[in-house]
Design a protein around this motif. Structure first.
Motif, mmCIF file in Angstrom:
data_model
loop_
_atom_site.group_PDB
_atom_site.id
_atom_site.type_symbol
_atom_site.label_atom_id
_atom_site.label_comp_id
_atom_site.label_asym_id
_atom_site.label_seq_id
_atom_site.Cartn_x
_atom_site.Cartn_y
_atom_site.Cartn_z
ATOM 1 N N HIS A 124 88.765 15.204 -5.918
ATOM 2 C CA HIS A 124 89.803 16.145 -6.355
ATOM 3 C C HIS A 124 89.476 17.558 -5.885
ATOM 4 O O HIS A 124 90.381 18.316 -5.502
ATOM 5 N N ALA A 125 88.196 17.906 -5.918
ATOM 6 C CA ALA A 125 87.783 19.251 -5.529
ATOM 7 C C ALA A 125 87.927 19.501 -4.027
ATOM 8 O O ALA A 125 87.935 20.647 -3.589
ATOM 9 N N ARG A 126 88.064 18.459 -3.255
ATOM 10 C CA ARG A 126 88.312 18.625 -1.826
ATOM 11 C C ARG A 126 89.795 18.892 -1.562
ATOM 12 O O ARG A 126 90.153 19.409 -0.508
ATOM 13 N N ALA A 127 90.663 18.556 -2.525
ATOM 14 C CA ALA A 127 92.110 18.711 -2.335
ATOM 15 C C ALA A 127 92.713 19.844 -3.170
ATOM 16 O O ALA A 127 93.388 20.718 -2.623
ATOM 17 N N LEU A 128 92.504 19.823 -4.474
ATOM 18 C CA LEU A 128 93.180 20.768 -5.363
ATOM 19 C C LEU A 128 92.980 22.231 -4.965
ATOM 20 O O LEU A 128 93.963 22.974 -4.861
ATOM 21 N N PRO A 129 91.758 22.707 -4.737
ATOM 22 C CA PRO A 129 91.600 24.123 -4.390
ATOM 23 C C PRO A 129 92.310 24.516 -3.091
ATOM 24 O O PRO A 129 92.779 25.647 -2.963
ATOM 25 N N ALA A 130 92.419 23.579 -2.159
ATOM 26 C CA ALA A 130 93.131 23.867 -0.909
ATOM 27 C C ALA A 130 94.610 24.109 -1.184
ATOM 28 O O ALA A 130 95.211 25.055 -0.655
ATOM 29 N N VAL A 131 95.198 23.267 -2.013
ATOM 30 C CA VAL A 131 96.622 23.413 -2.345
ATOM 31 C C VAL A 131 96.830 24.674 -3.186
ATOM 32 O O VAL A 131 97.759 25.450 -2.937
ATOM 33 N N GLU A 132 95.959 24.890 -4.168
ATOM 34 C CA GLU A 132 96.106 26.083 -5.003
ATOM 35 C C GLU A 132 95.944 27.362 -4.191
ATOM 36 O O GLU A 132 96.668 28.343 -4.434
ATOM 37 N N ALA A 133 95.035 27.377 -3.228
ATOM 38 C CA ALA A 133 94.864 28.570 -2.384
ATOM 39 C C ALA A 133 96.130 28.832 -1.569
ATOM 40 O O ALA A 133 96.569 29.974 -1.429
ATOM 41 N N LEU A 141 99.174 27.888 -2.412
ATOM 42 C CA LEU A 141 100.203 28.318 -3.360
ATOM 43 C C LEU A 141 99.994 29.752 -3.833
ATOM 44 O O LEU A 141 100.967 30.469 -4.093
ATOM 45 N N ALA A 142 98.741 30.170 -3.952
ATOM 46 C CA ALA A 142 98.436 31.512 -4.456
ATOM 47 C C ALA A 142 99.015 32.603 -3.557
ATOM 48 O O ALA A 142 99.279 33.715 -4.022
ATOM 49 N N ASP A 143 99.235 32.283 -2.297
ATOM 50 C CA ASP A 143 99.801 33.247 -1.360
ATOM 51 C C ASP A 143 101.323 33.230 -1.323
ATOM 52 O O ASP A 143 101.930 33.884 -0.480
ATOM 53 N N ARG A 144 101.950 32.457 -2.212
ATOM 54 C CA ARG A 144 103.405 32.323 -2.231
ATOM 55 C C ARG A 144 103.958 32.792 -3.572
ATOM 56 O O ARG A 144 103.306 32.648 -4.605
ATOM 57 N N ALA A 145 105.152 33.309 -3.538
ATOM 58 C CA ALA A 145 105.849 33.690 -4.773
ATOM 59 C C ALA A 145 106.701 32.503 -5.207
ATOM 60 O O ALA A 145 107.657 32.146 -4.533
ATOM 61 N N ILE A 146 106.314 31.873 -6.296
ATOM 62 C CA ILE A 146 107.048 30.734 -6.825
ATOM 63 C C ILE A 146 107.466 31.086 -8.250
ATOM 64 O O ILE A 146 106.641 31.542 -9.041
ATOM 65 N N ALA A 147 108.709 30.841 -8.544
ATOM 66 C CA ALA A 147 109.268 31.250 -9.833
ATOM 67 C C ALA A 147 108.900 30.266 -10.947
ATOM 68 O O ALA A 147 109.761 29.752 -11.653
ATOM 69 N N PHE A 148 107.620 30.004 -11.067
ATOM 70 C CA PHE A 148 107.108 29.219 -12.185
ATOM 71 C C PHE A 148 105.679 29.662 -12.447
ATOM 72 O O PHE A 148 104.875 29.774 -11.514
#
Length: 169
Positions: free
Chosen positions: A42-51, A53-60
């Protein structure tokens, strides 16, 4: 739109979701070493996706689970691994598709936490939703969807996130 974006995402990504569930189903959560391997995957995948997403403005107002994952691995004496390379098109629909997968995994995580052997850390898996939050997420996703092409791009992104998790497993 005929079907809600969240319903279309659920239906169209079902095979990818099932493949990831099967890949992670090989891990025993009642065994310390197997559980550590599960968390490392999980740690090989989740932080990559979260990083990403962190650079995007998402209305949630999504919340990162990276720190909970790192804390559980630390209790098990394991460092956070390097995340796998990950990128999606810089597109609102792609962001929602990615978020659909990682927010949806909160639901499964809470159920999986029940299988974890007593005495092993569960902070990551127990990082679920508060009352009504999954429904609020689906409503926000459905409101963000502008047309069928948008939904198709969200589905493609979600499938790429599922593939990343599958590769990490």
């Amino acid at each position: 739109m005929r079907d809600s974006a969240s319903a279309v995402l659920r239906d169209r990504t079902g095979p990818a979701h099932e493949a990831v569930d099967a890949a992670y189903g090989r891990y025993r959560l009642d065994d310390r070493e197997s559980y550590a391997a599960f968390l490392i995957a999980h740690a090989r995948a989740l932080p990559a996706v979260e990083a990403w997403l962190a650079d995007r403005a998402i209305a949630f107002p999504w919340r990162s689970r990276r720190e909970a994952l790192a804390a559980d691995l630390a209790v098990l004496g394991r460092p956070m691994p390097d995340p796998l390379p990950f990128a999606l098109p810089d597109d609102d629909a792609a962001g929602w598709g990615a978020l659909y997968v990682i927010e949806g995994s909160r639901l499964g995580g809470v159920m999986l936490a029940r299988q974890v052997e007593e005495g092993l850390p569960r902070r990551y898996l127990e990082s679920g939703f508060g009352p009504g939050e999954w429904r609020q997420f689906r409503q926000a996703l459905d409101a963000a969807a502008v047309d069928q092409a948008w939904i198709a791009r969200a589905v493609t992104a979600a499938e790429q996130v599922f593939a990343l998790y599958g590769h990490a497993a």
